[in-house]
Design a protein around this motif. Structure first.
Motif, PDB file in Angstrom:
ATOM      1  N   GLY A  24      44.261  44.561  33.346  1.00  0.00           N
ATOM      2  CA  GLY A  24      43.067  43.739  33.458  1.00  0.00           C
ATOM      3  C   GLY A  24      42.815  43.163  34.840  1.00  0.00           C
ATOM      4  O   GLY A  24      41.813  42.467  35.047  1.00  0.00           O
ATOM      5  N   LEU A  25      43.694  43.444  35.798  1.00  0.00           N
ATOM      6  CA  LEU A  25      43.533  42.867  37.135  1.00  0.00           C
ATOM      7  C   LEU A  25      43.441  43.927  38.232  1.00  0.00           C
ATOM      8  O   LEU A  25      43.176  43.599  39.393  1.00  0.00           O
ATOM      9  N   GLY A  26      43.658  45.169  37.861  1.00  0.00           N
ATOM     10  CA  GLY A  26      43.566  46.230  38.853  1.00  0.00           C
ATOM     11  C   GLY A  26      44.750  46.253  39.800  1.00  0.00           C
ATOM     12  O   GLY A  26      45.797  45.661  39.555  1.00  0.00           O
ATOM     13  N   ARG A  27      44.558  46.901  40.904  1.00  0.00           N
ATOM     14  CA  ARG A  27      45.626  47.088  41.901  1.00  0.00           C
ATOM     15  C   ARG A  27      45.694  45.871  42.830  1.00  0.00           C
ATOM     16  O   ARG A  27      44.704  45.531  43.486  1.00  0.00           O
ATOM     17  N   LEU A  28      46.852  45.232  42.869  1.00  0.00           N
ATOM     18  CA  LEU A  28      47.053  44.035  43.699  1.00  0.00           C
ATOM     19  C   LEU A  28      48.153  44.297  44.724  1.00  0.00           C
ATOM     20  O   LEU A  28      49.252  44.731  44.371  1.00  0.00           O
ATOM     21  N   THR A  29      47.866  44.011  45.979  1.00  0.00           N
ATOM     22  CA  THR A  29      48.863  44.195  47.032  1.00  0.00           C
ATOM     23  C   THR A  29      50.051  43.273  46.792  1.00  0.00           C
ATOM     24  O   THR A  29      49.884  42.068  46.576  1.00  0.00           O
ATOM     25  N   PHE A  30      51.252  43.837  46.830  1.00  0.00           N
ATOM     26  CA  PHE A  30      52.463  43.028  46.689  1.00  0.00           C
ATOM     27  C   PHE A  30      53.640  43.848  47.192  1.00  0.00           C
ATOM     28  O   PHE A  30      54.129  44.750  46.517  1.00  0.00           O
ATOM     29  N   GLN A  31      54.071  43.515  48.403  1.00  0.00           N
ATOM     30  CA  GLN A  31      55.224  44.174  48.995  1.00  0.00           C
ATOM     31  C   GLN A  31      56.377  43.167  49.012  1.00  0.00           C
ATOM     32  O   GLN A  31      56.346  42.200  49.781  1.00  0.00           O
ATOM     33  N   PRO A  32      57.402  43.352  48.161  1.00  0.00           N
ATOM     34  CA  PRO A  32      58.466  42.342  48.041  1.00  0.00           C
ATOM     35  C   PRO A  32      59.085  41.900  49.359  1.00  0.00           C
ATOM     36  O   PRO A  32      59.358  40.708  49.546  1.00  0.00           O
ATOM     37  N   ARG A  33      59.302  42.815  50.293  1.00  0.00           N
ATOM     38  CA  ARG A  33      59.975  42.416  51.541  1.00  0.00           C
ATOM     39  C   ARG A  33      59.116  41.474  52.389  1.00  0.00           C
ATOM     40  O   ARG A  33      59.644  40.720  53.215  1.00  0.00           O
ATOM     41  N   ASP A  34      57.795  41.495  52.189  1.00  0.00           N
ATOM     42  CA  ASP A  34      56.892  40.643  52.959  1.00  0.00           C
ATOM     43  C   ASP A  34      56.317  39.482  52.139  1.00  0.00           C
ATOM     44  O   ASP A  34      56.062  38.400  52.683  1.00  0.00           O
ATOM     45  N   ASP A  35      56.114  39.696  50.859  1.00  0.00           N
ATOM     46  CA  ASP A  35      55.378  38.735  50.033  1.00  0.00           C
ATOM     47  C   ASP A  35      56.264  37.933  49.090  1.00  0.00           C
ATOM     48  O   ASP A  35      55.755  37.166  48.269  1.00  0.00           O
ATOM     49  N   PHE A  36      57.566  38.108  49.206  1.00  0.00           N
ATOM     50  CA  PHE A  36      58.501  37.400  48.327  1.00  0.00           C
ATOM     51  C   PHE A  36      59.470  36.597  49.188  1.00  0.00           C
ATOM     52  O   PHE A  36      60.125  37.147  50.076  1.00  0.00           O
ATOM     53  N   GLU A  37      59.571  35.281  48.923  1.00  0.00           N
ATOM     54  CA  GLU A  37      60.369  34.401  49.777  1.00  0.00           C
ATOM     55  C   GLU A  37      61.424  33.646  48.968  1.00  0.00           C
ATOM     56  O   GLU A  37      61.136  33.113  47.894  1.00  0.00           O
TER      57      GLU A  37
END
Length: 457
Positions: free
Chosen positions: A99-112
């Protein structure tokens, strides 16, 4: 105050209810939050704080959040699909929640992993963010995983984590004193009162089916653990032991010269089987947490397989009684190791198991309250100091000893008439105070205790 038996006993995955199941639940809630927004998001970010950061890798918290943001759920987890999706996300850098489509999420950059001060609401904090196409944050929610897979937003926590919003229940006891008075006035057992409370919110047939499924998953977890082999993941090189011990016990079974204390080995092995499965990321039931998941199933298996006259027909009463005690502890203190140390996890589990065993062995409400108090009292002050943040050392063996204490507590209570010196309510309050006074390095941060006093490699 109403904590459902199905909130206390959640079917999920290892190794941690607060650090694995809770964050996955929070991620699912955040997806629902995004679906309700009038605007569309293009990307996601996440940060872990406090105990979730310090022991997040050992507890697979990062994996849980990534999978949760991909739409995975703990109660119907498919390990093979999860591994494939994690590998894909790492390479391709996006998730595709329904229901949300493709969302950018790269763990090495977007996860802290934020190793600074914890968030103000609880030791287990996380912030999930939605971003626009330029990468600017346009919505964010702070979640707290408060133990046992329970998750609250910052707003919910500030408004009162135990606010009631469902139909009234006939026996709304908020303390052991109230529970005993209601039992005396009604002539009902603890399990009967708890059943009537549950039935006020769920059809009885659904309640019974749910209780059967809880025990079925618990029992299957023991069985898998008793045949599992090899080394547990995480790098500590801890090998599974339940299978070998169980085989030795089975070979000795029926021998005239077996010492009476060997029954403790059976109890411990059942508990260790569950917690080895939990450490391996298998399917378990929070009881009330993953780190303490072996205590209660081991006590039930001991009762069914070793106590004359035991029958599986009594398991629902065991679970209902145990959840009533667990609800009191959660409402008045904590079931979170990150909040109050292992006294809140294995201590609570032992009290719940002692109460359940006492109930199915014919204990009165007063004896049940006494059994729970004995078990909890003798876990007071226990720290949560997992080596390398893994739910292995000392957690696996600790569940075995917690189950043994539960059996001993129930037996002692049944030898008395229910009168005793320390009320359960006092033990619960003492646990709360002790947890508040306990240094944070002993509360699931892997910064003190065994976690720093034995080699980590």
């Amino acid at each position: 105050m109403f904590v459902s038996v199905f909130d206390m006993f959640k079917i999920g995955i290892g190794p941690s209810s607060s650090h694995t199941i809770g964050p996955m639940v929070a991620a699912a809630r955040f997806l629902d939050h995004l679906r309700a927004q009038p605007f569309a998001v293009a990307g996601l970010r996440a940060s872990l704080h406090g105990s979730l950061a310090f022991t997040g890798v050992g507890h697979a918290t990062d994996r849980a959040v990534i999978l949760g943001l991909s739409g995975f759920r703990a109660d119907n987890y498919d390990a093979a699909l999860a591994e494939a999706e994690l590998a894909r996300i790492k390479v391709e850098g996006y998730v595709i929640p329904e229901g949300l489509g493709r969302l950018t999420f790269q763990p090495r950059d977007d996860f802290e992993f934020d190793y600074g001060p914890p968030l103000p609401g609880h030791a287990n904090g996380m912030i999930l963010k939605g971003c626009d196409a330029q990468g600017d944050v346009i919505t964010q929610v702070t979640y707290y995983s408060v133990g046992g897979g329970f998750v609250l937003t910052e707003e919910e926590l500030s408004q009162g984590s135990d606010a009631e919003d469902g139909p009234l229940v006939p026996f709304p006891f908020q303390s052991a004193v109230q529970m005993l008075k209601m039992a005396a006035d009604s002539g009902l057992s603890v399990a009967q009162m708890k059943r009537r409370n549950e039935s006020a919110r769920k059809p009885e047939a659904e309640l019974d089916a749910g209780l059967f499924r809880i025990w079925s998953v618990m029992s299957s977890c023991i069985d898998r653990g008793l045949v599992g082999e090899g080394e547990l993941p995480g790098g500590l090189q801890v090998r599974r032991r339940a299978k070998a011990i169980h085989q030795a016990l089975s070979a000795e079974h029926g021998m005239n010269l077996t010492a009476p204390h060997v029954i403790n080995d059976w109890i411990s092995t059942y508990a260790m089987a569950v917690n080895e499965e939990n450490a391996a990321g298998g399917q378990v039931v929070t009881a009330p947490t993953n780190g303490a998941a072996g205590v209660l199933p081991a006590t039930i298996r001991y009762w069914l397989d070793h106590v004359p006259g035991a029958t599986s027909a009594g398991v629902p009463d065991f679970l209902l009684t145990a959840s009533a005690i667990g609800g009191l502890i959660k409402f008045n203190a904590s079931i979170s190791g990150a909040e109050a140390g292992c006294q809140a996890e294995v201590g609570s589990a032992s009290a719940m198991a002692a109460a359940g065993l006492c109930a199915v062995m014919g204990g009165t409400p007063e004896q049940i309250e006494n059994a729970a108090e004995i078990a909890l009292e003798h876990h007071l002050g226990m720290t949560c100091d997992p080596v390398r943040g893994l739910v292995q050392v000392p957690c696996i063996e600790r569940n075995g000893l917690g189950a043994i204490k539960a059996v001993s507590a129930a037996s002692l209570a049944l030898r008395g008439d229910g009168s005793h010196f320390v009320p359960l309510d006092s033990a619960i309050e003492t646990m709360r105070q002790t947890g508040a006074d306990m240094s944070s390095k002993y509360k699931e941060t892997a910064l003190g205790g065994l976690a720093v006093n034995i080699p980590n490699c």
